[in-house]
Motif scaffolding. Structure first.
Motif, PDB file in Angstrom:
ATOM      1  N   GLU A 165     -28.555  85.813 -23.779  1.00  0.00           N
ATOM      2  CA  GLU A 165     -27.703  85.682 -22.592  1.00  0.00           C
ATOM      3  C   GLU A 165     -27.054  87.008 -22.244  1.00  0.00           C
ATOM      4  OE1 GLU A 165     -25.702  81.401 -23.003  1.00  0.00           O
ATOM      5  OE2 GLU A 165     -24.582  82.765 -21.675  1.00  0.00           O
ATOM      6  N   LEU A 166     -26.571  87.684 -23.271  1.00  0.00           N
ATOM      7  CA  LEU A 166     -25.884  88.956 -23.035  1.00  0.00           C
ATOM      8  C   LEU A 166     -26.869  89.981 -22.497  1.00  0.00           C
ATOM      9  CD1 LEU A 166     -23.397  90.734 -23.252  1.00  0.00           C
ATOM     10  CD2 LEU A 166     -24.013  91.225 -25.614  1.00  0.00           C
ATOM     11  N   ARG A 167     -28.028  89.989 -23.076  1.00  0.00           N
ATOM     12  CA  ARG A 167     -29.054  90.944 -22.675  1.00  0.00           C
ATOM     13  C   ARG A 167     -29.430  90.750 -21.210  1.00  0.00           C
ATOM     14  NH1 ARG A 167     -34.399  90.784 -26.226  1.00  0.00           N
ATOM     15  NH2 ARG A 167     -34.758  88.891 -25.037  1.00  0.00           N
TER      16      ARG A 167
ATOM     17  N   HIS B   3     -27.265  83.647 -27.941  1.00  0.00           N
ATOM     18  CA  HIS B   3     -26.115  84.358 -27.377  1.00  0.00           C
ATOM     19  C   HIS B   3     -26.520  85.770 -26.993  1.00  0.00           C
ATOM     20  CE1 HIS B   3     -22.763  81.639 -29.228  1.00  0.00           C
ATOM     21  NE2 HIS B   3     -23.709  80.956 -28.632  1.00  0.00           N
ATOM     22  N   TRP B   4     -27.336  86.391 -27.876  1.00  0.00           N
ATOM     23  CA  TRP B   4     -27.782  87.753 -27.588  1.00  0.00           C
ATOM     24  C   TRP B   4     -28.660  87.758 -26.335  1.00  0.00           C
ATOM     25  CZ3 TRP B   4     -27.065  92.607 -27.511  1.00  0.00           C
ATOM     26  CH2 TRP B   4     -28.123  93.473 -27.225  1.00  0.00           C
TER      27      TRP B   4
ATOM     28  N   TYR C 262     -29.196 100.997 -26.725  1.00  0.00           N
ATOM     29  CA  TYR C 262     -29.526  99.580 -26.598  1.00  0.00           C
ATOM     30  C   TYR C 262     -29.776  98.962 -27.961  1.00  0.00           C
ATOM     31  CZ  TYR C 262     -31.111  95.606 -23.825  1.00  0.00           C
ATOM     32  OH  TYR C 262     -31.219  94.380 -23.230  1.00  0.00           O
TER      33      TYR C 262
ATOM     34  N   GLU D 284     -27.438  96.212 -29.913  1.00  0.00           N
ATOM     35  CA  GLU D 284     -27.883  94.900 -30.394  1.00  0.00           C
ATOM     36  C   GLU D 284     -27.523  94.733 -31.873  1.00  0.00           C
ATOM     37  OE1 GLU D 284     -31.948  93.785 -29.648  1.00  0.00           O
ATOM     38  OE2 GLU D 284     -31.775  92.006 -30.912  1.00  0.00           O
TER      39      GLU D 284
ATOM     40  N   ARG E  77     -27.601  89.478 -18.936  1.00  0.00           N
ATOM     41  CA  ARG E  77     -26.483  89.884 -18.080  1.00  0.00           C
ATOM     42  C   ARG E  77     -26.481  91.398 -17.919  1.00  0.00           C
ATOM     43  NH1 ARG E  77     -20.190  88.381 -19.211  1.00  0.00           N
ATOM     44  NH2 ARG E  77     -19.320  89.525 -17.451  1.00  0.00           N
TER      45      ARG E  77
ATOM     46  N   PHE F 163     -19.900  92.811 -23.301  1.00  0.00           N
ATOM     47  CA  PHE F 163     -20.334  93.309 -21.990  1.00  0.00           C
ATOM     48  C   PHE F 163     -19.447  94.469 -21.557  1.00  0.00           C
ATOM     49  CE2 PHE F 163     -22.779  93.224 -18.306  1.00  0.00           C
ATOM     50  CZ  PHE F 163     -21.983  93.267 -17.172  1.00  0.00           C
TER      51      PHE F 163
ATOM     52  N   LYS G 235     -18.109  81.384 -26.753  1.00  0.00           N
ATOM     53  CA  LYS G 235     -19.311  82.173 -26.467  1.00  0.00           C
ATOM     54  C   LYS G 235     -19.053  83.128 -25.315  1.00  0.00           C
ATOM     55  CE  LYS G 235     -22.429  80.309 -24.063  1.00  0.00           C
ATOM     56  NZ  LYS G 235     -23.545  79.992 -23.181  1.00  0.00           N
TER      57      LYS G 235
ATOM     58  N   HIS H  66     -21.176  89.276 -34.682  1.00  0.00           N
ATOM     59  CA  HIS H  66     -21.176  88.028 -33.913  1.00  0.00           C
ATOM     60  C   HIS H  66     -20.468  86.879 -34.629  1.00  0.00           C
ATOM     61  CE1 HIS H  66     -23.105  84.171 -32.649  1.00  0.00           C
ATOM     62  NE2 HIS H  66     -22.823  84.655 -31.460  1.00  0.00           N
TER      63      HIS H  66
ATOM     64  N   PHE I   5     -23.928  93.901 -32.130  1.00  0.00           N
ATOM     65  CA  PHE I   5     -23.689  92.519 -31.714  1.00  0.00           C
ATOM     66  C   PHE I   5     -24.005  91.566 -32.850  1.00  0.00           C
ATOM     67  CE2 PHE I   5     -23.135  89.270 -28.504  1.00  0.00           C
ATOM     68  CZ  PHE I   5     -23.941  88.228 -28.924  1.00  0.00           C
ATOM     69  N   ARG I   6     -25.198  91.732 -33.441  1.00  0.00           N
ATOM     70  CA  ARG I   6     -25.615  90.805 -34.485  1.00  0.00           C
ATOM     71  C   ARG I   6     -24.741  90.926 -35.731  1.00  0.00           C
ATOM     72  NH1 ARG I   6     -30.489  88.356 -33.811  1.00  0.00           N
ATOM     73  NH2 ARG I   6     -31.540  88.844 -31.850  1.00  0.00           N
TER      74      ARG I   6
ATOM     75  N   GLN J   1     -19.077  87.253 -25.335  1.00  0.00           N
ATOM     76  CA  GLN J   1     -19.985  87.924 -24.399  1.00  0.00           C
ATOM     77  C   GLN J   1     -19.216  88.924 -23.524  1.00  0.00           C
ATOM     78  OE1 GLN J   1     -22.459  86.670 -20.742  1.00  0.00           O
ATOM     79  NE2 GLN J   1     -23.332  85.508 -22.423  1.00  0.00           N
TER      80      GLN J   1
END
Lengths: 188, 360
Positions: free
Chosen positions: B68-70, B65-66, A6, A10, B72, A43, A35, A17, A13-14, A39
């Motif tokens: 929202e993803l989290r 944005h993070w 997790y 993250e 989900r 996901f 966006k 992004h 992602f950051r 996502q």
């Protein structure tokens, strides 16, 4: 180890992004869609994380997935609209220049690009803005090399058609100049 | 003068750097062969050169944005673990790891249910429940509820730790807060619940009324607790009730709360002016409007406003005003001020909030 993944996720992602949002936005010209695309990509990555390893390859994967997903979205987009003021502010050159000024022609060209059919537009942008070679574009969008070659030709043709009125005046003078130079050449 | 599709393909391959050496030679020969060819090539090149501008979105908010993803991902996971501490930065990294581990062990005892568990972790957190009830959670506290059932005929929640509730009034839809050893029932009210392990639970009511009882209601009937009263449950003792003398019972919300810190440091961000202006009979500019606070906890006073006004000749001046009355969190205040611009032909005017004091 659920919790380590997790945190790593993250961080990933950051880290990516900004680049991916800009890629998606450049292709879709719609912030909400951009966006959603990013996502979706992450996901999917999360759901399949047991099959993938986080390494240098991940950047490549994310880029391709974003371009590919954006193309799918492009196909669903039916709107053809002109650029609004806020979009104009964020046109930048692909180099590192902090470019803000733009010319009428560049805006017109950008509009013409947005009028291209989805696949054609995605291919053109990946070539012109991301500097991908034809084979790389084919791999990214799951197309054949021949299709990419064809579509690039079609892109140029359609752009030229749409931009003709904006180019002709400028070329009147250029044409005269060239004719003059050629004549000069023959006489010397 | 029309080009064939093949020619377009060759030109675009050339311009994009995808043409082989042989293809490049052929194209250059074609260009030289006729002026018309060169003309067409140059047009295409011009288009290529002018299509380099990328659209970018530099202020895309990675944090939201993070989030929202989290959310989900959490939804997908089914246990719906929701971590409420503020957006990750270096400071929280270490703490996050520890709390994640602790929470994970805690979670293993929950079956895959549709319950939502909200954990505050290392900072004070504020959430809105589906019925718009506002809840602050102190450090390492948690609140849970079943989103499927919540709000249908009742609004049932479980609290561990300490929470402050602003319950939205709802007819025939009682709101209940259960701690391990007590039960609280309300219709619409503001109150603080503080649980100390298995030994004690304090309920202090700010506004409205609550019914307070032990979890096992056969032991004792519920008692009614009104505004400014505090009720205490202690293990193996009857419930007590008294007037509240501890005025700072809800002050914990302002400690360890990064959102509150921001409200204190940057009042101007949370105060929005709306105004209009006109010249009165003696040519003075009268500015009238409202100040709205979007702060959740901070109450402001002595709000400093800067009014910048430009005259017809283009010169600009500014004046400072102080609005002294208290602007409570989330509320709106009226104001009216006059400039000393009797002799000026003021053409435009702007009001901005510069700073404000926070009521402690």
């Amino acid at each position: 180890m659920q919790e380590t993944n997790y945190e790593e996720f993250e961080t990933l992602f950051r880290l990516h992004h900004k680049e991916l949002i800009n890629l998606a936005y450049n292709l879709l010209r719609d912030k909400d869609a951009a966006k959603d695309v990013v996502q979706e990509v992450f996901f999917k990555l999360w759901k399949n994380k047991s099959e993938l390893t986080f390494g240098e390859k991940i950047k490549h994967y994310l880029f391709k997935a974003t371009a590919h997903t954006a193309l799918n979205h492009l196909r669903l987009q039916n709107r053809l609209s002109t650029l609004d003021e806020s979009t104009k502010e964020h046109l930048v050159a692909p180099t590192d220049r902090e470019e803000v000024s733009y010319k009428e022609l560049e805006i017109k060209v950008r509009e013409a690009i947005d009028h291209l059919p989805p696949r054609c537009k995605a291919i053109y942008i990946l070539s012109r803005h991301e500097g991908l070679k034809y084979q790389e574009i084919a791999d990214t969008l799951h197309l054949s090399l021949k299709t990419v070659e064809n579509q690039m030709g079609i892109a140029l043709e359609k752009l030229r058609q749409e931009l003709k009125p904006f180019l002709s005046l400028e070329f009147l003078s250029l044409g005269i100049l060239l004719a003059g130079l050629t004549l000069l050449y023959y006489f010397l | 003068m029309a080009l064939t599709p093949e020619q377009y393909m060759r030109i675009s391959a050339y311009l994009s750097g995808n043409a082989s050496k042989q293809e490049r030679k052929e194209l250059e020969a074609w260009r030289k062969a006729a002026l018309a060819n060169e003309h067409q090539f140059l047009e295409a090149e011009r288009i290529w050169n002018h299509s380099g501008k990328k659209l970018t979105w530099p202020d895309a908010d990675v944090n939201s944005h993070w989030d929202e993803l989290r959310r989900r991902i959490d939804l997908e996971a089914g246990t719906k673990q929701v971590f409420l501490w503020p957006h990750r930065n270096i400071i929280w990294k270490a703490a996050a790891g520890l709390v994640l581990l602790a929470t994970l062990t805690y979670v293993l005892f929950w079956k895959r249910s549709s319950e939502v568990n909200l954990h505050s972790g290392n900072a004070v957190a504020m959430v809105y429940l589906p019925d718009s009830t506002q809840v602050w959670l102190n450090l390492n506290s948690s609140l849970s509820y079943d989103p499927k059932a919540f709000g249908k005929t009742n609004r049932h929640t479980k609290l561990s730790g300490e929470g402050y509730f602003n319950v939205r009034p709802a007819q025939n839809n009682p709101f209940t807060v259960n701690t391990r050893n007590t039960a609280i029932r309300v219709l619409g009210t503001s109150f603080n619940v503080k649980e100390e392990g298995n030994e004690r639970v304090n309920v202090t009511v700010a506004e409205g009324t609550v019914q307070f009882s032990p979890a096992d209601s056969s032991k004792q009937k519920s008692i009614q607790v009104n505004a400014n009263e505090v009720a205490i449950w202690k293990a193996d003792e009857p419930l007590e009730k008294s007037k509240n003398t501890e005025s700072q019972y809800a002050a914990w919300r302002k400690k360890n709360n990064p959102v509150y810190e921001k409200e204190v440091q940057h009042p101007a961000t949370y105060i929005t002016p709306k105004f209009n202006w006109r010249k009165n009979a003696i040519n003075q500019s009268v500015i009238y409007g409202t100040l709205t606070s979007s702060a959740l906890l901070a109450d402001y006073r002595n709000i400093h406003l800067r009014v910048t006004y430009t005259k017809n000749n283009g010169t600009a001046s500014s004046a400072m005003f102080t609005i002294s009355p208290v602007l409570k969190a989330g509320s709106t205040l009226d104001f009216e001020r006059r400039l000393l611009d009797f002799f000026a032909d003021t053409k435009s005017l702007d009001v901005e909030v510069v700073s404000a004091e926070v009521v402690q």
